[in-house]
Design an enzyme around this catalytic site. Structure first.
Site, PDB file in Angstrom:
ATOM      1  N   TYR A 125       0.818  -1.217   0.000  1.00 24.00           N
ATOM      2  CA  TYR A 125       0.000   0.000   0.000  1.00 24.00           C
ATOM      3  C   TYR A 125       0.852   1.267   0.000  1.00 24.00           C
ATOM      4  CZ  TYR A 125      -3.417   3.513   1.071  1.00 24.00           C
ATOM      5  OH  TYR A 125      -4.180   4.650   1.007  1.00 24.00           O
ATOM      6  N   HIS A 141      -9.572   4.917 -11.115  1.00 23.37           N
ATOM      7  CA  HIS A 141     -10.008   6.221 -10.595  1.00 23.37           C
ATOM      8  C   HIS A 141      -8.990   7.328 -10.806  1.00 23.37           C
ATOM      9  CE1 HIS A 141     -13.723   5.002  -8.455  1.00 23.37           C
ATOM     10  NE2 HIS A 141     -13.170   3.821  -8.622  1.00 23.37           N
ATOM     11  N   ARG A 177      -7.138  16.124  -0.203  1.00 23.12           N
ATOM     12  CA  ARG A 177      -6.186  15.387   0.608  1.00 23.12           C
ATOM     13  C   ARG A 177      -4.861  16.092   0.436  1.00 23.12           C
ATOM     14  NH1 ARG A 177      -4.472  11.384  -1.256  1.00 23.12           N
ATOM     15  NH2 ARG A 177      -5.514  11.288  -3.255  1.00 23.12           N
ATOM     16  N   LYS A 218      -2.344  17.567  -5.867  1.00 18.22           N
ATOM     17  CA  LYS A 218      -3.448  18.513  -5.703  1.00 18.22           C
ATOM     18  C   LYS A 218      -3.007  19.972  -5.871  1.00 18.22           C
ATOM     19  CE  LYS A 218      -6.359  15.123  -4.639  1.00 18.22           C
ATOM     20  NZ  LYS A 218      -7.471  14.703  -5.479  1.00 18.22           N
ATOM     21  N   ARG A 261      -1.597   9.440   3.668  1.00 15.07           N
ATOM     22  CA  ARG A 261      -0.344   8.707   3.414  1.00 15.07           C
ATOM     23  C   ARG A 261       0.867   9.353   4.104  1.00 15.07           C
ATOM     24  NH1 ARG A 261      -1.867   8.597  -3.022  1.00 15.07           N
ATOM     25  NH2 ARG A 261      -4.009   7.957  -2.604  1.00 15.07           N
ATOM     26  N   ASP A 272      -5.247  15.235 -11.715  1.00 16.41           N
ATOM     27  CA  ASP A 272      -6.281  14.598 -10.899  1.00 16.41           C
ATOM     28  C   ASP A 272      -7.175  13.757 -11.807  1.00 16.41           C
ATOM     29  OD1 ASP A 272      -7.787  14.005  -8.664  1.00 16.41           O
ATOM     30  OD2 ASP A 272      -8.093  16.096  -8.077  1.00 16.41           O
ATOM     31  N   LEU A 274     -13.816  14.973  -7.174  1.00 16.22           N
ATOM     32  CA  LEU A 274     -15.220  14.972  -6.761  1.00 16.22           C
ATOM     33  C   LEU A 274     -15.570  16.203  -5.942  1.00 16.22           C
ATOM     34  CD1 LEU A 274     -15.645  11.199  -5.867  1.00 16.22           C
ATOM     35  CD2 LEU A 274     -16.113  12.363  -8.018  1.00 16.22           C
ATOM     36  N   LYS A 298     -17.359  18.748  -7.842  1.00 15.99           N
ATOM     37  CA  LYS A 298     -18.761  18.402  -8.110  1.00 15.99           C
ATOM     38  C   LYS A 298     -19.605  18.590  -6.860  1.00 15.99           C
ATOM     39  CE  LYS A 298     -17.875  15.358 -11.982  1.00 15.99           C
ATOM     40  NZ  LYS A 298     -18.092  14.072 -12.631  1.00 15.99           N
ATOM     41  N   GLU A 299     -19.019  18.267  -5.711  1.00 20.43           N
ATOM     42  CA  GLU A 299     -19.769  18.397  -4.458  1.00 20.43           C
ATOM     43  C   GLU A 299     -20.070  19.866  -4.151  1.00 20.43           C
ATOM     44  OE1 GLU A 299     -17.649  14.377  -2.681  1.00 20.43           O
ATOM     45  OE2 GLU A 299     -17.221  16.294  -1.739  1.00 20.43           O
ATOM     46  N   ASP A 325      -5.333 -18.582 -40.898  1.00 22.57           N
ATOM     47  CA  ASP A 325      -5.609 -17.485 -39.960  1.00 22.57           C
ATOM     48  C   ASP A 325      -5.857 -16.158 -40.659  1.00 22.57           C
ATOM     49  OD1 ASP A 325      -2.781 -17.263 -40.768  1.00 22.57           O
ATOM     50  OD2 ASP A 325      -2.815 -15.554 -39.404  1.00 22.57           O
TER      51      ASP A 325
HETATM   52  C1  GDG Z   1      -9.456   9.605  -6.319  1.00 24.46           C
HETATM   53  C2  GDG Z   1      -8.856  10.356  -7.501  1.00 24.46           C
HETATM   54  C3  GDG Z   1     -11.160  10.839  -8.298  1.00 24.46           C
HETATM   55  C4  GDG Z   1     -12.298  15.251   1.580  1.00 24.46           C
HETATM   56  N1  GDG Z   1     -12.027  15.772   2.777  1.00 24.46           N
HETATM   57  C5  GDG Z   1     -12.977  15.338   3.630  1.00 24.46           C
HETATM   58  C6  GDG Z   1     -13.845  14.539   2.916  1.00 24.46           C
HETATM   59  N2  GDG Z   1     -13.407  14.508   1.656  1.00 24.46           N
HETATM   60  C7  GDG Z   1     -14.042  13.773   0.556  1.00 24.46           C
HETATM   61  C8  GDG Z   1     -14.591  14.694  -0.498  1.00 24.46           C
HETATM   62  C9  GDG Z   1     -14.572  13.830  -1.728  1.00 24.46           C
HETATM   63  C10 GDG Z   1     -13.379  12.884  -1.493  1.00 24.46           C
HETATM   64  O1  GDG Z   1     -13.068  12.977  -0.111  1.00 24.46           O
HETATM   65  C11 GDG Z   1     -12.167  13.301  -2.291  1.00 24.46           C
HETATM   66  O2  GDG Z   1     -12.351  12.906  -3.577  1.00 24.46           O
HETATM   67  P1  GDG Z   1     -11.522  13.471  -4.804  1.00 24.46           P
HETATM   68  O3  GDG Z   1     -12.165  13.032  -6.054  1.00 24.46           O
HETATM   69  O4  GDG Z   1     -11.472  14.945  -4.715  1.00 24.46           O
HETATM   70  O5  GDG Z   1     -10.008  12.959  -4.649  1.00 24.46           O
HETATM   71  P2  GDG Z   1      -9.185  11.575  -4.300  1.00 24.46           P
HETATM   72  O6  GDG Z   1      -9.335  11.214  -2.886  1.00 24.46           O
HETATM   73  O7  GDG Z   1      -7.795  11.855  -4.727  1.00 24.46           O
HETATM   74  O8  GDG Z   1      -9.830  10.412  -5.196  1.00 24.46           O
HETATM   75  C12 GDG Z   1      -9.815  11.436  -7.955  1.00 24.46           C
HETATM   76  C13 GDG Z   1     -11.665   9.967  -7.179  1.00 24.46           C
HETATM   77  O9  GDG Z   1     -10.687   9.001  -6.796  1.00 24.46           O
HETATM   78  C14 GDG Z   1     -12.942   9.253  -7.580  1.00 24.46           C
HETATM   79  O10 GDG Z   1     -12.774   8.468  -8.717  1.00 24.46           O
HETATM   80  O11 GDG Z   1     -12.085  11.884  -8.499  1.00 24.46           O
HETATM   81  O12 GDG Z   1      -9.287  12.089  -9.088  1.00 24.46           O
HETATM   82  O13 GDG Z   1      -7.593  10.919  -7.162  1.00 24.46           O
HETATM   83  O14 GDG Z   1     -15.735  13.060  -1.808  1.00 24.46           O
HETATM   84  O15 GDG Z   1     -15.850  15.126  -0.099  1.00 24.46           O
HETATM   85  N3  GDG Z   1     -14.932  13.981   3.473  1.00 24.46           N
HETATM   86  C15 GDG Z   1     -15.149  14.201   4.805  1.00 24.46           C
HETATM   87  N4  GDG Z   1     -14.303  14.943   5.534  1.00 24.46           N
HETATM   88  C16 GDG Z   1     -13.232  15.521   5.015  1.00 24.46           C
HETATM   89  O16 GDG Z   1     -12.462  16.182   5.725  1.00 24.46           O
HETATM   90  N5  GDG Z   1     -16.216  13.670   5.372  1.00 24.46           N
END
Ligand code: GDG
Length: 698
Positions: free
Chosen positions: A54, A132, A248, A253, A286, A347, A351, A354-355, A653
């Site tokens: 990991y 992803h 993260r 990022k 990490r 990236d 997400l 989008k959120e 073939d």
């Molecule tokens: C990988 C790919 C791809 C963040 N901080 C908190 C929290 N979050 C949640 C967000 C969001 C998720 O974590 C982060 O998702 P991302 O898409 O931005 O990024 P990665 O973690 O790098 O994910 C990425 C994804 O996979 C999906 O395919 O989009 O490109 O790198 O949902 O809301 N949630 C809470 N507290 C936090 O402090 N509860």
């Protein structure tokens, strides 16, 4: 993925987050009960697995490499071994879990080898794979020492999904160049399977965020401590604005870039001092990996320096949270911020962008998004920037902070509409729909696959026949392809097998090939087999060569210089000169360049050969020019007329072999080697299977 899993009747296979060493008996039963409740199955990982698989291979090799951070990428053999070992552990649990008719959906870069491990053990099980993170360009991917294994691992899936078309095309390019497989649009032919590759931009659980934001705005909902603090600051004076970033703490990022760019913005547009604030949530991630430690230090220092430089008694430009927050607080941040500044340097999707959009229930607010995020491809109404340009940052921030409300709303409306429609449920649904469709092509493509009963029947017919003809193509049928055709010589095993047919009474064995007479004479000079060479120009019976066709060759001196110009411009290609034809081989050329050149060459040749009674044949990675009145079909007809056969077996073939299948009598057993469209009655995988069948027959 949680909501997709909760709604369906699937089982989630994963690691509990607790190592085998930590799991004492007491803890074990508690953890197991929780796992059971959550419809999950656990794969046990040791401390060493977590360290090497990991934190090690996944996060120090694949993650940086796939995000174009070559300088951070470590290639450690021992970690690669751990990666393989853990993928096998996952495979074991999956294989214990699945039942007939199940579908397995494998996720992400930690499990790239898993699809193949499942497919090998259970070819009947449908496997989907989704990545992803980005798939890097071939130029990056080729540096990876175990690139073939990784690609073949992924090819165990029936459908391979990516967030964007760019990642899809990079993947296909690596498959073509590294594995040299045939790719037809987005379908890969791999042994006896067709694998589909497609893009599915991942959505979010839109309603969850939208409804949480609605509830948050309801005056009856009690405000969180965080919200109360945010409000105090927003209420100090008019025009106070929050710019939000959430990620993260990861070097992909673009956090240091963002901080420096924010400093540049405050210097370029000093009017925003004491008015705007960057609220930056960096979630620990990490933190045992050295690069992440370094990034943490750098971020701390930058925030400290910038705050030190600009702060006043009543204002700090950056609020920096290094922690994770509960969902409710995330909603507080999203709903309180006028601008979201999401600027990764690379990236897969992102997400958070989008959120943020989903929580803007009043449709105000502006999203500034990096072009390097997969999400940018479908979020054109955001302000898109290059995260390496401070100028872009500053201009975008100024534009966002001064954007009229009407414009904010019209952009938000379009963004929301799309996100609501294509939410995470829809995304999963689309993936499964495509996976289903892929299975259907699979069924059609192997509909002629010979089954055991049919095989037995052929063996019986051969045994009982009185006069037999065995007509076999050579390259791609009896032997596999080599980069250089001269290297595909018959081996001792093949000679022995063919000798058996030759020695069998009432059996005529004939090898038929596009190869030239001289080569076959060299290889089979000692043997008694009948031979047809040059696509049907020459025939050898009882060791005596006779021409089947009388041909002109003057055209060759006109065509050869043209082929030479193609050789010069297409590295890896060469001309094979035969007595009656010219062949341009491109097996070892770059497949994408070769595709363009074959189109060009075809156009040039077609215009030239029109009056020349020549034809252009497209073979397997070869274009061959020869007289029109020669083909394997005409030669086959001549051969069939020479005697009365009650058992005819024809195998080939190439598409030049289709001529033989066309003229074969109704009762003949015609077998195409490889799973592409054919006139033959049956299909078989490759030379190894051909030899196995011939052994059984004889
Ligand atoms: C990988 C790919 C791809 C963040 N901080 C908190 C929290 N979050 C949640 C967000 C969001 C998720 O974590 C982060 O998702 P991302 O898409 O931005 O990024 P990665 O973690 O790098 O994910 C990425 C994804 O996979 C999906 O395919 O989009 O490109 O790198 O949902 O809301 N949630 C809470 N507290 C936090 O402090 N509860």
């Amino acid at each position: 993925m949680k909501s997709v899993h909760a709604d369906g009747n699937g089982v989630w296979v994963g690691w509990s987050g607790i190592t085998d060493e930590e799991l004492n008996d007491n803890l074990k039963s508690k953890v197991n009960a929780k796992i059971e409740d959550a419809k999950c199955r656990a794969v046990g990982l040791t401390e060493a697995d977590v360290e090497d698989f990991y934190l090690g291979f996944s996060n120090r090799t694949l993650w940086p490499l796939f995000h174009y951070f070559l300088e951070y990428t470590e290639f450690e053999k021992s970690q690669w071994e751990a990666y393989k070992r853990v993928n096998v552990k996952f495979a074991q649990v999956v294989l214990e879990t699945i039942e007939e008719g199940d579908t397995v959906w494998v996720h992400d870069y930690q499990l790239l080898l898993l699809p193949q491990l499942i497919k090998e053990a259970r070819p009947d099980v449908t496997v989907g794979f989704f990545l992803h993170i980005p798939f890097p360009s071939y130029e990056i991917f080729r540096t990876f020492p175990w690139r073939e294994e990784l690609l073949t691992g992924m090819l165990g899936a029936d459908l391979i999904g990516f967030h964007t078309y760019d990642y899809e095309r990079h993947f296909l390019s690596s498959v073509k160049r590294i594995l040299r497989l045939d790719v037809n649009f987005n379908e890969i032919t791999y042994h006896d399977r067709i694998i589909k590759v497609d893009s599915f931009p991942m959505g979010i659980d839109y309603d969850k965020f939208y409804n949480a934001a609605l509830a948050h705005d309801n005056p009856n909902t009690e405000k969180s401590e965080l919200q109360k603090r945010l409000d105090t600051h927003l209420n100090v004076a008019d025009n106070q604005k929050f710019i939000l970033s959430i990620d993260r703490l990861d070097y992909t990022k673009g956090i240091p870039n963002r901080l420096r760019a924010f400093e540049y913005f405050l210097n370029t547009y000093p009017q925003y001092k004491e008015k705007v604030r960057l609220v930056m949530l960096a979630v620990p991630s990490r933190s045992n990996v050295p690069q992440y430690k370094k990034l943490k230090r750098e971020t701390d220092e930058l925030v400290g320096r910038i705050n030190g430089e600009f702060s006043t008694v009543s204002w700090t430009p950056i609020w920096y949270f290094y922690r994770s927050m509960p969902f409710e607080n995330l909603i507080d941040l999203y709903t309180s911020s006028d601008v979201a500044l999401i600027t990764p340097v690379r990236d897969g999707m992102n997400l958070v962008a989008k959120e943020y959009v989903a929580t803007r229930t009043k449709q105000d607010g502006v999203l500034i998004l990096s072009e390097m995020a997969g999400a940018a491809k479908e979020m054109n109404e955001a302000i898109l920037i290059n995260p390496n340009s401070f100028e872009d940052f500053a201009t975008a921030l100024n534009k966002a902070l001064t954007m009229p409300l009407e414009e904010q709303k019209s952009r938000m409306r379009i963004l929301q509409k799309r996100l609501k429609r294509y939410d995470v449920e829809k995304w999963a649904e689309e993936f499964f729909k495509t996976l289903d469709a892929t299975n259907q092509i699979q069924d059609i493509s192997i509909s002629k696959k010979m089954n055991e009963e049919e095989e037995q029947l052929i063996i019986e017919r051969f045994k009982n026949a009185k006069n037999r003809l065995i007509l076999l193509d050579y390259d791609g049928t009896l032997v596999g392809f080599k980069d250089n055709p001269q290297d595909a010589k018959p081996d001792t095993e093949l000679y022995a097998l063919l000798d058996k047919f030759e020695n069998k009474k009432d059996t005529k064995l004939c090898l038929i090939s596009g190869r030239d007479k001289a080569t076959f004479q060299e290889w089979y000079g000692e043997k008694d087999y009948d031979l047809i060479t040059d696509h049907g120009v020459w025939m050898r019976e009882q060791k005596k060569w006779t021409p089947l066709e009388i041909l002109k060759t003057e055209w060759m001196s006109n065509i050869k210089p043209i082929l030479e110009t193609f050789v010069d411009r297409t590295p890896g290609t060469f001309i094979e000169e035969k007595e009656y034809s010219l062949a341009w081989h491109y097996r070892t050329a770059d497949p994408e360049l070769a595709q363009i050149r074959t189109l060009e060459l075809n156009t040039v040749l077609t215009s030239m050969v029109a009056n020349n009674e020549l034809s252009v044949l497209q073979g397997n990675k070869v274009i061959e020019i020869k007289s029109s009145n020669v083909n394997k079909g005409r030669a086959t007809t001549q051969l069939l007329m020479k005697d009365d056969y009650d058992f005819v077996l024809i195998m080939g073939d190439d598409w030049t072999d289709e001529y033989m299948f066309e003229v074969a009598p109704e009762s003949a057993v015609t077998i195409k080697v490889g799973y592409v469209k054919t006139k033959a009655k049956y299909q078989i995988k490759g030379p190894i299977e051909v030899r196995e069948l011939l052994k059984k027959i004889i």
